[in-house]
Design an enzyme around this catalytic site. Sequence first.
Site, PDB file in Angstrom:
ATOM      1  N   HIS A  41      -1.584  11.162  -2.018  1.00 40.55           N
ATOM      2  CA  HIS A  41      -2.866  10.660  -1.510  1.00 40.55           C
ATOM      3  C   HIS A  41      -3.856  11.787  -1.254  1.00 40.55           C
ATOM      4  O   HIS A  41      -4.983  11.766  -1.743  1.00 40.55           O
ATOM      5  CB  HIS A  41      -2.642   9.858  -0.225  1.00 40.55           C
ATOM      6  CG  HIS A  41      -3.913   9.324   0.362  1.00 40.55           C
ATOM      7  ND1 HIS A  41      -4.706  10.071   1.215  1.00 40.55           N
ATOM      8  CD2 HIS A  41      -4.542   8.139   0.204  1.00 40.55           C
ATOM      9  CE1 HIS A  41      -5.762   9.347   1.558  1.00 40.55           C
ATOM     10  NE2 HIS A  41      -5.693   8.176   0.957  1.00 40.55           N
ATOM     11  N   HIS A  55       0.830  -1.203   0.000  1.00 40.64           N
ATOM     12  CA  HIS A  55       0.000   0.000   0.000  1.00 40.64           C
ATOM     13  C   HIS A  55       0.868   1.258   0.000  1.00 40.64           C
ATOM     14  O   HIS A  55       1.739   1.425   0.861  1.00 40.64           O
ATOM     15  CB  HIS A  55      -0.869  -0.023   1.260  1.00 40.64           C
ATOM     16  CG  HIS A  55      -1.912   1.022   1.330  1.00 40.64           C
ATOM     17  ND1 HIS A  55      -2.161   1.755   2.464  1.00 40.64           N
ATOM     18  CD2 HIS A  55      -2.804   1.462   0.406  1.00 40.64           C
ATOM     19  CE1 HIS A  55      -3.168   2.580   2.249  1.00 40.64           C
ATOM     20  NE2 HIS A  55      -3.573   2.434   0.998  1.00 40.64           N
TER      21      HIS A  55
HETATM   22  O1  G3P Z   1      -6.457   1.455  -3.127  1.00 36.55           O
HETATM   23  C1  G3P Z   1      -6.716   0.984  -1.849  1.00 36.55           C
HETATM   24  C2  G3P Z   1      -6.600   2.051  -0.800  1.00 36.55           C
HETATM   25  O2  G3P Z   1      -5.441   2.796  -1.034  1.00 36.55           O
HETATM   26  C3  G3P Z   1      -7.786   2.967  -0.777  1.00 36.55           C
HETATM   27  O3  G3P Z   1      -7.784   3.898   0.270  1.00 36.55           O
HETATM   28  O4  G3P Z   1      -7.401   6.121   1.237  1.00 36.55           O
HETATM   29  O5  G3P Z   1      -5.582   4.434   1.278  1.00 36.55           O
HETATM   30  O6  G3P Z   1      -6.223   5.526  -0.855  1.00 36.55           O
HETATM   31  P1  G3P Z   1      -6.703   5.035   0.479  1.00 36.55           P
HETATM   32 MG    MG Z   2      -4.939   4.462  -2.258  1.00 40.41          MG
END
Ligand code: G3P
Ligand code: MG
Length: 250
Positions: A54, A12
């Site tokens: 993000h 992630h």
């Molecule tokens: O793509 C999965 C996840 O990254 C979605 O949530 O807020 O971490 O971008 P976020």
């Molecule tokens: Mg994400």
Amino acid sequence: MTPWPLPLWVAHRGAGKLAPENTLAAFRLGASFGYRAFECDVKLSSDGVPFLLHDTTLERTTPHRGTAGERPWAELSRLDAGGWHSRQFAGEPLPSLDAVAAYVQRNGFALNIEIKPTPGRERETGLAVGKACTALWQGADSPLLFSSFRPDALQAARESAPHIARALLVDTLWDGWFGVARSLDCVAVVSNFRLMDAALVAQLHGAGLRALSYTVNETEDVRRLLALGIDGLITDVVDRFAPASGKAAD
Ligand code: G3P
Ligand code: MG
């Protein structure tokens, strides 16, 4: 089901919280733990350059404030996106999508681009990311998957890059989510891990869609999801889970 491009484990934002999120330093750290697939968040600068970030605003992950997408890439590319995390990463830049494409393709890594538009720029962002990736991945054999919480962004990406696989991200099972995923010709749905259960996996697999979950950081959740037959796990804790084994580490 159609051939699936991603391995089970996806890092992630590059390496979760171990390095500054959405930087090449994070990708390198994730790779050092054996990861071969990476999720990242992509939006546009004011002059239309796709880059990794993000948040809509700069304050959490740079020394600056305000909406990132209101600044041109020439400015954004000079910001320190690493010093907020720790001293060792000070000066680490915000990467362009071009730079990330070069990194993953040179290494044969898979990339899950979450299209994360600045609010109000959903179609523009989907179109631009699709167009950029069509050019960047031409002739490349490293796997690529688009995802987004925003159906309008996915629809736009489909228009400019119909050949690039798409996934709908869902944080809740809102009215009509399944029909939207199907009408966008998605190959997968990526849900908040708390939503994923046997019924949801069966619904997705029954429709020929893959089932993935984010952000899975606890061993007991990994075990539960693997038992359900999950197809992909997006995690922050790249130092705890070993991608090669496909099993939850102790
Ligand atoms: O793509 C999965 C996840 O990254 C979605 O949530 O807020 O971490 O971008 P976020
Ligand atoms: Mg994400």
